[in-house]
Design an enzyme around this catalytic site. Structure first.
Site, PDB file in Angstrom:
ATOM      1  N   ASP A   1       8.785 -10.322  10.572  1.00 56.52           N
ATOM      2  CA  ASP A   1       9.643  -9.761   9.522  1.00 56.52           C
ATOM      3  C   ASP A   1      10.562  -8.700  10.124  1.00 56.52           C
ATOM      4  O   ASP A   1      10.362  -7.496   9.921  1.00 56.52           O
ATOM      5  CB  ASP A   1       8.789  -9.180   8.399  1.00 56.52           C
ATOM      6  CG  ASP A   1       9.631  -8.676   7.242  1.00 56.52           C
ATOM      7  OD1 ASP A   1      10.779  -9.123   7.102  1.00 56.52           O
ATOM      8  OD2 ASP A   1       9.144  -7.816   6.482  1.00 56.52           O
ATOM      9  N   GLY A  13       0.818  -1.205   0.000  1.00 53.47           N
ATOM     10  CA  GLY A  13       0.000   0.000   0.000  1.00 53.47           C
ATOM     11  C   GLY A  13       0.850   1.252   0.000  1.00 53.47           C
ATOM     12  O   GLY A  13       2.074   1.203  -0.173  1.00 53.47           O
TER      13      GLY A  13
END
Length: 731
Positions: free
Chosen positions: A166, A46
């Site tokens: 992550d 995004g």
């Protein structure tokens, strides 16, 4: 809004909404307007836009929003972590609300989160070239503080049941004052506390992935805290070792060198104590520049944690070690921007500057002020022998401008746009995010004080019941203790067959027997003391509860140990303090030994007493002997510590179990003696302790003997409560 700049999916989703874009907050119902003309950042998932109504917020709008994204964001909004905050700076860019469209579908297409001002990815700070060009006054103390604040943020997530997943250098933003913010939070692994559904983290970088997850599909793996701890250790290593990856090294084997992922999977840490087919890269800093405790934590993480991931140091251990390492930094006399550990004999950054041919990793303020930190090093001209004199003309070269740093999508999903940073000639202050430890603020201190009081009462009831039962010859106390040990051992072994705990039967049996005996002696001693209306029992329990309250509050507020685990001794004021601590502990041990010798001599007499009488003599003589020894040890240690030097307290990486109990016992002994001396001198003034009747002494010696008696009781109670507190890992 320029519709042409969006994908087809976005254009269909937004329904050709005019610019600026208007969306509605899911939970507050407020209409917000996004400034789509000033894009802040973007990635594969995004884009990030500013919010016109509130400059402290930004909005992330997904390219392809899904129902799973909406469900995950709803869980995150409903259960935010206890985010560390310093000076209005949030350490975690957590969703503060969801955003949906204004049409009839009202689809969730993004979320709001705090805006991070004047921050860059962490690699800008630990990479020597980038730091010298953009943040030249960001010295080694700032790097330590950055690592601490990074670990504090991850610790807050782990305490709330989240996993980062992550971990990489792009999802950690850092300000000029070493404050850290974790971004890309919507990729974290989230577990719904009610339905227990897990929203996994589907991405990860191999360089930060632990060996047990190398080559696996992240969409099928539930991340655990120990998985994050590997990536956190890699980042800390890069921050403190000039951007060097911990598994980067020169291959010493045959054939082509394996990839970095293969090295991680094989556990080939070049700085390991084991033999590995690698040696550190020539330009990497020496591993010894790190604080000794930091070195050990890296070895524990990358070597011991290779086969046993649960043995990797957790965030709490990292916080303490990084704090000690930062406090241990000293300033170089040649360059005040050079800071290094006091365990080193000389400045490693001066040596490294020579090794890099003048490229100073931490240039001085004067060099930065005169813009000399960006100039290339002038090579020495070699003298050439020639038969004929030749004239040579050289044109001075201008220093090359710093190359722009291009951030690609491979470095992370959320990328803020870089802005030029003006070089400052005065370093900013170093705020720190409040470190989670024993307690967080007044509420945390109150909670630990409550638990400390509970443990103090239990320990005092157990010790007082055992002592009074021994003196009075009560078989009920001994019988209850033995029965408790038998039942505790039985239940521990039985539980092993119901839910295997991965421990040996002998260790489980001993653990169960200890706790069963402890609980039984506390209960039976309490029943005995209350039923016989023994005043001393009530005083002992009251004293134990008060000592436990002080102990829990002290540990929560100050987070001992307060010393540095540096080899050698400490002099001066710290030597006085450490000498008093060690003196109290050694005096207590010597006093107990002397009491045992006295009882042994009594037992060798011809008219030897029974074993119950010998135990009674030992206990009655042990308390004053320990009191005298502890008080003398404190005085002697306080006098000799500043002169001869006092050894530092042992710091264990495993802050629990036997070593934790030992360290807690040392601290508990010292605090118990101090509190016991104070109470021993005060309580007789109010008639709380009638030592004249108990010990049959003259009233003129009541205060002296009560002080000794209080010191002895305090030392014993402090050792027990401190060992229990430390054994459970309460630091």
């Amino acid at each position: 809004m320029k519709i042409s700049s969006y994908t087809v999916d976005e254009k269909t989703l937004l329904g050709n909404l005019p610019s600026p874009m208007q969306l509605q907050r899911q939970f507050s119902g407020q209409i917000v307007t996004l400034d789509t003309q000033n894009l802040i950042g973007g990635g594969g998932e995004g884009r990030i836009y500013p919010v016109l109504q509130d400059s402290s917020l930004v909005a992330k709008i997904y390219h392809k929003p899904t129902d799973e994204d909406a469900d995950k964001l709803t869980v995150m909004f409903s259960h935010p972590p206890d985010t560390p905050i310093a000076a209005g700076h949030s350490a975690i860019a957590w969703p503060v609300d969801l955003l949906h469209t204004l049409n009839s579908k009202q689809q969730i297409i993004g979320f709001l989160m705090p805006r991070v001002f004047r921050a860059e990815p962490i690699h800008i700070f630990y990479n020597p070239r980038n730091r010298r060009e953009q943040k030249p006054l960001f010295n080694y103390r700032y790097l330590h503080r950055t690592a601490r604040n990074l670990v504090a943020a991850v610790n807050a997530l782990h305490k709330s049941g989240y996993a980062v997943g992550d971990i990489n250098e792009s999802n950690m933003l850092v300000t000029d004052t070493a404050l850290v913010t974790l971004v890309d939070t919507d990729s974290f692994q989230v577990r719904d506390p009610y339905t227990l559904e897990v929203y996994r983290c589907p991405v990860g970088k191999p360089e930060f992935t632990p060996p047990e997850l190398q080559g696996q599909s992240f969409r099928e793996v539930d991340r655990l805290p120990e998985h994050d701890l590997f990536g956190v250790a890699v980042l800390i290593f890069q921050v403190l070792m000039e951007g060097t990856h911990p598994f980067a090294g020169v291959y010493q084997g045959r054939g082509e060198p394996p990839s970095l992922e293969a090295r991680i999977q094989a556990g080939h840490f070049p700085y390991s104590k084991k033999r590995v087919p690698y040696r550190p890269t020539p330009l990497a800093p020496d591993f010894k520049i790190l604080h000794p405790s930091i070195q050990q934590l890296f070895i524990d993480c990358f070597e011991k944690g290779h086969k046993h991931p649960t043995e990797r140091p957790d965030t709490k251990i990292w916080l303490q070690a990084l704090r000690e390492a930062e406090d241990n930094l000293i300033i170089c006399q040649k360059n005040h921007q050079h800071l290094y550990g006091n365990h080193l004999k000389s400045c490693p950054w001066c040596d490294r500057t020579k090794k890099l041919k003048g490229r100073d990793p931490f240039p001085s303020r004067e060099a930065v002020r005169n813009q000399k930190h960006l100039q290339p090093v002038q090579p020495k001209q070699r003298k050439l022998l020639s038969l004929r004199p030749q004239k040579t003309t050289t044109t001075p070269r201008k220093p090359a401008p710093p190359k722009p740093i291009i951030i690609n999508r491979k470095m992370g999903q959320y990328q803020p746009l870089l802005t030029p940073i003006l070089t400052k000639t005065k370093p900013p202050s170093l705020p720190i995010i409040p470190l989670p430890g024993g307690g967080n603020g007044i509420a945390g201190i109150a909670k630990d004080a409550m638990w400390g009081s509970l443990w103090g009462v239990l320990c005092a009831a157990a010790v007082a019941g055992l002592i009074l039962g021994t003196i009075k010859g009560s078989l009920a106390v001994f019988g209850g203790t033995i029965v408790g040990m038998l039942w505790g051992g039985f239940f521990a072994l039985a539980w092993q067959y119901i839910i295997p705990l991965g421990s040996s039967g002998s260790s489980l049996g001993l653990t169960g027997a200890f706790w069963g005996g402890f609980i039984a002696v506390a209960i039976s001693g309490s029943i005995y003391g209350i039923s016989n209306r023994l005043e001393l029992f009530g005083q002992a329990v009251l004293f134990g509860g008060f000592l436990g309250t002080i102990w829990g509050s002290f540990w929560s507020a100050f987070k001992p140990p307060l010393t540095l685990p540096v080899p050698g001794r400490v002099w001066g004021r710290r030597g006085l303090f450490l000498g008093a601590i060690w003196g109290a502990f050694l005096g207590t041990v010597i006093g107990a030994i002397l009491a045992g010798v006295f009882v042994f001599q009594e037992s060798m007499k011809e008219n030897s007493n029974s074993w119950l009488e010998l135990v009674s003599i030992f206990i009655s003589s042990m308390i004053p002997a320990i009191g005298v020894g502890a008080m003398g040890g404190i005085i002697g240690g306080a006098v000799l510590g500043p002169i001869l030097g006092a050894p530092t307290l042992p710091l264990s990486n495993k802050l629990s179990g036997i070593r934790g109990a030992f360290l807690g016992g040392i601290w508990g002994c010292f605090l118990g003696v101090i509190i016991g001396v104070i109470l021993g001198g005060i309580l007789p003034q109010f008639g709380s302790i009638d030592l004249v009747r108990i010990m049959r002494v003259d009233e003129d010696f009541t205060i002296i003997l009560s002080t000794i008696f209080g010191a002895g009781l305090g030392a014993i109670a402090g050792c027990f409560s401190g060992a229990a507190w430390g054994g459970m890992g309460k630091w």
